[in-house]
Scaffold this motif. Structure first.
Motif, mmCIF file in Angstrom:
data_model
loop_
_atom_site.group_PDB
_atom_site.id
_atom_site.type_symbol
_atom_site.label_atom_id
_atom_site.label_comp_id
_atom_site.label_asym_id
_atom_site.label_seq_id
_atom_site.Cartn_x
_atom_site.Cartn_y
_atom_site.Cartn_z
ATOM 1 N N ALA A 1 41.630 36.931 45.985
ATOM 2 C CA ALA A 1 41.322 35.922 44.753
ATOM 3 C C ALA A 1 41.145 36.424 43.283
ATOM 4 O O ALA A 1 41.608 36.011 42.348
ATOM 5 C CB ALA A 1 40.371 34.928 45.363
ATOM 6 N N LYS A 2 40.275 37.737 43.541
ATOM 7 C CA LYS A 2 39.844 38.458 42.183
ATOM 8 C C LYS A 2 41.106 39.079 41.654
ATOM 9 O O LYS A 2 41.038 39.367 40.414
ATOM 10 C CB LYS A 2 38.839 39.670 42.586
ATOM 11 C CG LYS A 2 37.543 38.988 42.813
ATOM 12 C CD LYS A 2 36.465 40.043 43.344
ATOM 13 C CE LYS A 2 35.030 39.318 43.539
ATOM 14 N NZ LYS A 2 34.154 40.534 43.975
ATOM 15 N N VAL A 3 42.200 39.344 42.272
ATOM 16 C CA VAL A 3 43.394 40.254 41.727
ATOM 17 C C VAL A 3 44.477 39.318 41.548
ATOM 18 O O VAL A 3 45.578 39.832 41.150
ATOM 19 C CB VAL A 3 43.746 41.379 42.640
ATOM 20 C CG1 VAL A 3 42.808 42.571 42.482
ATOM 21 C CG2 VAL A 3 43.932 41.201 43.968
ATOM 22 N N VAL B 1 51.649 45.715 43.266
ATOM 23 C CA VAL B 1 50.661 46.613 43.381
ATOM 24 C C VAL B 1 49.425 45.726 42.737
ATOM 25 O O VAL B 1 49.102 45.485 41.750
ATOM 26 C CB VAL B 1 50.565 48.038 42.710
ATOM 27 C CG1 VAL B 1 49.573 49.050 43.065
ATOM 28 C CG2 VAL B 1 51.972 48.569 43.249
ATOM 29 N N LEU B 2 48.558 45.228 43.800
ATOM 30 C CA LEU B 2 47.606 44.318 43.382
ATOM 31 C C LEU B 2 46.699 44.474 42.405
ATOM 32 O O LEU B 2 46.674 43.603 41.700
ATOM 33 C CB LEU B 2 46.749 44.043 44.955
ATOM 34 C CG LEU B 2 47.628 43.245 45.934
ATOM 35 C CD1 LEU B 2 46.853 43.323 47.399
ATOM 36 C CD2 LEU B 2 47.864 41.690 45.383
ATOM 37 N N ASP B 3 45.963 45.814 42.373
ATOM 38 C CA ASP B 3 45.143 45.895 41.316
ATOM 39 C C ASP B 3 45.510 46.455 40.292
ATOM 40 O O ASP B 3 44.715 47.009 39.355
ATOM 41 C CB ASP B 3 43.900 46.919 41.925
ATOM 42 C CG ASP B 3 44.502 48.216 42.400
ATOM 43 O OD1 ASP B 3 45.757 48.466 42.635
ATOM 44 O OD2 ASP B 3 43.687 48.994 42.425
ATOM 45 N N GLN B 4 46.920 46.660 40.150
ATOM 46 C CA GLN B 4 47.362 47.345 38.735
ATOM 47 C C GLN B 4 47.935 46.410 37.729
ATOM 48 O O GLN B 4 48.436 46.771 36.571
ATOM 49 C CB GLN B 4 48.215 48.268 39.177
ATOM 50 C CG GLN B 4 48.259 49.458 40.104
ATOM 51 C CD GLN B 4 47.037 50.332 39.484
ATOM 52 O OE1 GLN B 4 47.442 51.046 38.485
ATOM 53 N NE2 GLN B 4 46.010 50.665 40.343
ATOM 54 N N GLY B 5 47.697 45.147 37.913
ATOM 55 C CA GLY B 5 47.957 44.073 36.804
ATOM 56 C C GLY B 5 49.389 44.452 36.230
ATOM 57 O O GLY B 5 50.168 44.496 36.793
ATOM 58 N N ALA B 6 49.354 44.301 34.719
ATOM 59 C CA ALA B 6 50.555 44.588 34.080
ATOM 60 C C ALA B 6 50.841 46.064 33.730
ATOM 61 O O ALA B 6 51.625 45.982 32.725
ATOM 62 C CB ALA B 6 50.214 43.674 32.859
#
Length: 414
Positions: A293-295, A305-310
């Motif tokens: 939910a946090k990512v 790639v879940l934690d790499q945002g934009a």
């Protein structure tokens, strides 16, 4: 002068009338053309049935799912047909049941031999289509289906393991556990034991073994800071993709974590309520849900790639999003997760429909922006880098997205 003006005005009016008629004719013709296209998938159905019928239209033989040119026993077939069975149980659409049966009928010969399958490969991916047999055998009582299930269970009994008992993902990937493997094998392994193994001690041993896989993945693959899990773990730490200290791969891949979430909510269907591992898996599921939910992107979707945002090259990806939606919806519906995750699932689902689903004139629906494939090692070598994950093929209607989309649709009753 007046005569000239009247002529000009008449000409202008005539032109506007003609244009208007042309526009009206064009619009009428367009409607007629649209109406003339046969709706092979009625728009009045729920999204779950619409997608299932769309898959049948795209792949008239289930053995050719995943854009194959030759029949194959593989996990993508089992994934979509597991979803198909759930749709059939709700709709009783015989076309869907026949689609499921025809796959097993084609791939299991009269002796119970599974075509294209090799037990010696010790490949966890090949267990997933066993779910089809678990579904069909009670309905058909065809001995060949039971024999094939027994073969798949024998693979689980002989599957090589890490020093702590974690199943290798495949024989060609020694000492490696991947998140994918828990979904491919554990729901089948558990349900087979519960249904067909009579020796209580042996049955309990399998229950313990199934839970152990989740314990080991949590122990070795979970990042303690974010709660996310790395795609793969190499106990030997010999792979080029493996961190030399931890053995983990480098990144948190959307679909990898999607497989893991679906594995948890599905094994809880059959793990006995009094088994001590049940509470642990529910705990793992809650930690997982919080981390996922946090990512989540503000749009409601999730990144490849879940934690790499934009970050340049990253994209909002359909298969992982569908898997998280299913996991959250089922987890909340079953009471494993707080109700807030149902709200998160509903938002993600609505955005999937709005942004990543398109409908053809004939009613066939498409799920777009699907990562086609991703793995680790092999030949050519997959190094698990950021560039690798964003560089793999992106396509529409990958079964690793359509299957979870169907299951999410059913959980949300859309």
């Amino acid at each position: 002068m007046k005569t000239t003006t009247y002529i000009a005005l008449f000409a202008l009016a005539l032109g506007l009338t003609t244009t208007s008629c042309k526009d009206a004719k064009s619009e009428t013709e367009t409607k007629a053309e649209t109406a003339a296209v046969e709706k092979v998938v009625p728009e009045t159905l729920k999204w779950s049935e619409r997608m299932m019928l769309s898959e049948i239209e795209r792949f008239p033989k289930a053995s050719l799912l995943d854009f194959r040119d030759k029949p194959k026993w593989s996990y993508t077939n089992g994934l979509v047909l597991d979803a198909a069975a759930r749709v059939y149980e709700q709709t009783k659409n015989e076309k869907i049941y026949q689609y499921i049966y025809d796959y097993a009928d084609e791939m299991i010969d009269s002796t119970g031999t599974i075509l294209t399958y090799k037990l010696s490969n010790q490949n966890l991916d090949m267990i997933k289509s066993g779910d089809v047999l678990l579904y069909l055998y009670p309905k058909t009582k065809e001995q060949r289906f039971l024999t094939a299930m027994e073969t798949l269970n024998s693979q689980m009994e002989s599957q090589p393991t890490t020093s702590e008992g974690g199943y290798w993902h495949k024989k060609i990937y020694p000492y490696q556990m991947w998140l994918d493997g828990l979904y491919m094998a554990e729901p089948f392994h558990l349900r087979y034991a519960k249904t067909y193994i009579e020796d209580e001690a042996k049955k309990k041993h399998i229950y313990d073994d199934v839970v152990l896989q989740f314990d080991l993945i949590q122990k070795h693959s979970q990042d303690k800071e974010t709660g996310l899990l790395y795609h793969g773990w190499d106990e030997s730490k010999e792979q080029r993709w493996a961190n030399k200290d931890t053995g983990n791969s480098q990144h948190f891949w959307s679909r990898g974590m999607g497989w893991y979430g679906m594995a948890m909510v599905d094994v809880l269907d059959d793990l006995p309520s009094d088994h001590p591992g049940r509470a642990r898996i529910i705990k793992y599921l809650n930690e997982y849900a919080e981390a996922i939910a946090k990512v989540q992107d503000e749009s409601g979707l999730w990144w490849q790639v879940l934690d790499q945002g934009a970050r340049e090259g990253n994209y909002l990806e359909a298969t992982g999003t569908a898997m998280f939606t299913y996991t959250f919806a089922k987890g909340a519906n079953k009471g494993y997760l707080p109700a807030k995750y149902l709200t998160i699932a509903e938002k993600a689902y609505d955005v999937l429909i709005d942004k990543l689903v398109t409908v053809e004139k004939n009613g066939v629906i498409n799920l777009n922006k699907c990562c086609g494939v991703a793995g680790l090692g092999g030949d050519p070598y997959r190094d698990g880098s950021y560039e690798y994950y964003i560089g793999e093929i992106i396509r529409s209607n990958d079964p690793k997205g359509t299957g979870p989309f169907i299951m999410a649709s059913l959980e949300l009753n859309k």
